[in-house]
Design an enzyme around this catalytic site. Structure first.
Site, PDB file in Angstrom:
ATOM      1  CB  THR A  37      -0.940  -0.003   1.218  1.00  0.00           C
ATOM      2  OG1 THR A  37      -1.819  -1.129   1.135  1.00  0.00           O
ATOM      3  CG2 THR A  37      -1.764   1.274   1.279  1.00  0.00           C
ATOM      4  CG  ASN A  79      -7.592  -8.185  -3.963  1.00  0.00           C
ATOM      5  OD1 ASN A  79      -7.920  -7.491  -4.929  1.00  0.00           O
ATOM      6  ND2 ASN A  79      -8.087  -7.996  -2.755  1.00  0.00           N
ATOM      7  CD  GLN A 130      -3.246 -11.467  -4.017  1.00  0.00           C
ATOM      8  OE1 GLN A 130      -2.936 -12.652  -3.998  1.00  0.00           O
ATOM      9  NE2 GLN A 130      -3.635 -10.825  -2.928  1.00  0.00           N
ATOM     10  CB  SER A 158       2.890  -7.326  -0.470  1.00  0.00           C
ATOM     11  OG  SER A 158       2.748  -7.557   0.912  1.00  0.00           O
ATOM     12  CG  HIS A 190       1.606 -10.106   3.922  1.00  0.00           C
ATOM     13  ND1 HIS A 190       0.314 -10.554   4.043  1.00  0.00           N
ATOM     14  CD2 HIS A 190       1.524  -8.831   3.500  1.00  0.00           C
ATOM     15  CE1 HIS A 190      -0.517  -9.588   3.711  1.00  0.00           C
ATOM     16  NE2 HIS A 190       0.197  -8.533   3.369  1.00  0.00           N
ATOM     17  CB  THR A 210      15.679   2.664  10.754  1.00  0.00           C
ATOM     18  OG1 THR A 210      16.168   3.883  11.302  1.00  0.00           O
ATOM     19  CG2 THR A 210      16.747   1.589  10.864  1.00  0.00           C
ATOM     20  CB  CYS A 253      -7.471  -4.628   2.421  1.00  0.00           C
ATOM     21  SG  CYS A 253      -5.897  -5.461   2.186  1.00  0.00           S
TER      22      CYS A 253
END
Length: 367
Positions: A71, A148, A176, A193, A195, A231, A313
């Site tokens: 995102t 998705n 995806q 992404s 995950h 960081t 989401c």
């Protein structure tokens, strides 16, 4: 009873290889990758190794910027539209993930003209509307590689060609599809992404083609290439890099496996209707409906299976699926739809057991 996990579009389990790559940077090697001493340099080297691992799955001629999520990567990418002098239009497919859709609509409140491109009942963009939309004012076009919610694969290469012909940039949400199917080689901006590919949560990345300028979204120390302050986590970076490498090595094996799972599921859910194209889809995603079903009650009755009623989401927003609505489904049909997501670690036996439990509960509800 252990839960059968069939929600791999929402998130995937952490691959053992990704965990192993992360552990050293969570234990003794805790240096700040932006520090100049030896521990900092070691941490920075780990980040760069991960960057190369991610870049290996992306087109040549670009750079990888690590972010906290896909995102964030998408929000960062959309900033490129601000640097397109004389162009103030953003065009996206109506079925885009909320990360793209809602961001584009927000740009519509900031002086941009946001266009939502319709899809046909199969979930594929209507190319004639696409052609009619683009013009000299188009700054950026957004198209999702794999949806998705319904798993439909958009013709991103064709969309990119038309976008470039109009002088616009092309943003591809590849969350995806990354590590699973071919990445569009001509896109200008690609978001992904960790995950969703058996890597850790809390990290994403944006690939930016050389020569494209994007303004910072997060200001501060400018640690990540002067574009993304904050960081970096060597552990999360290493986990994402390792996950990307494993996906590349196992791509053919994984695709064959999820295709077998999907074939089994299609046979077991014969009384259900598939939402979206049967021919242009990623097999690991099965979105189906059974008219008259109360999915909320079904999910409560079938607690031994983790599946979804749509995008994770949007689950807390209370709004119905804009993706299914764009296909022309009625509200009652949307409320009777479920999504099953098959992944690397699922088995045929799990799919068979899950189908039995879901069909049994659905039958009792509709009887």
């Amino acid at each position: 009873m252990s839960v059968i996990y069939l929600d791999n579009q929402a998130t995937t389990p952490l691959a053992p290889e990704a965990l192993e790559a992360m552990l050293p940077w969570l234990k003794n090697n805790f240096g700040n990758p932006h520090s100049s001493h030896v521990m900092g340099r070691q941490a920075a080297a780990a980040v760069e190794v991960a960057r190369d691992q991610v870049a290996a799955l992306l087109p040549p001629g670009g750079r990888v910027i690590f972010t906290g999520s896909a995102t964030e990567a998408i929000n960062l990418a959309m900033g490129a539209a601000r640097n397109r002098q004389g162009r103030d239009q953003i065009a996206i497919i109506d079925t885009e993930h909320a990360a793209v859709r809602d961001t584009a609509l927000w740009y519509g409140t900031q002086g941009f003209d946001t266009k939502l491109l319709p899809v046909d009942p199969q979930g594929l963009v209507k190319m004639e509307d696409l052609e009619a939309c683009f013009g000299p004012k188009t700054a950026l076009v957004g198209a999702m590689l794999v949806n998705n919610e319904i798993g439909v694969i958009q013709p991103v290469e064709q969309i990119t060609e038309r976008a470039h012909r109009a002088g616009a940039l092309m943003l591809c949400d590849a969350v995806q599809g990354f590590g699973r199917i071919d990445i569009p080689q001509q896109a200008d901006l690609i978001a992904l992404s960790g995950h969703k590919i058996y890597g850790p949560k809390g990290i994403g990345a944006l690939w930016v083609r050389n020569g494209i300028d994007i303004p910072p979204l997060i200001h501060g120390g400018g640690q990540e290439q002067g574009i993304r302050s904050g960081t970096l986590s060597p552990a999360l970076s290493a986990g994402l890099g390792a996950a990307a490498t494993i996906c590349a090595k196992r791509r053919e094996e994984d695709m064959h496996h999820v295709a077998n799972l999907a074939e089994t599921a299609h046979g077991l859910f014969g009384a259900w209707t598939v939402n979206g194209s049967l021919n242009h889809r990623y097999p690991g995603n099965l979105n189906i409906r059974r008219d008259g079903l109360d999915v909320g009650r079904l999910m409560s009755d079938v607690r031994g299976v983790a599946f979804s009623a749509g995008s994770a989401c949007a689950s807390g927003s209370g709004r119905p699926s804009h993706v299914l609505a764009a296909l022309g489904l009625e509200p009652a049909q949307i409320k009777s739809s479920i999504r099953l997501g098959f992944g690397r670690y699922n088995t045929i036996e799990e799919v068979e057991r899950a189908a039995h439990l879901i069909n049994e509960a659905a039958g009792e509800q509709l009887s």
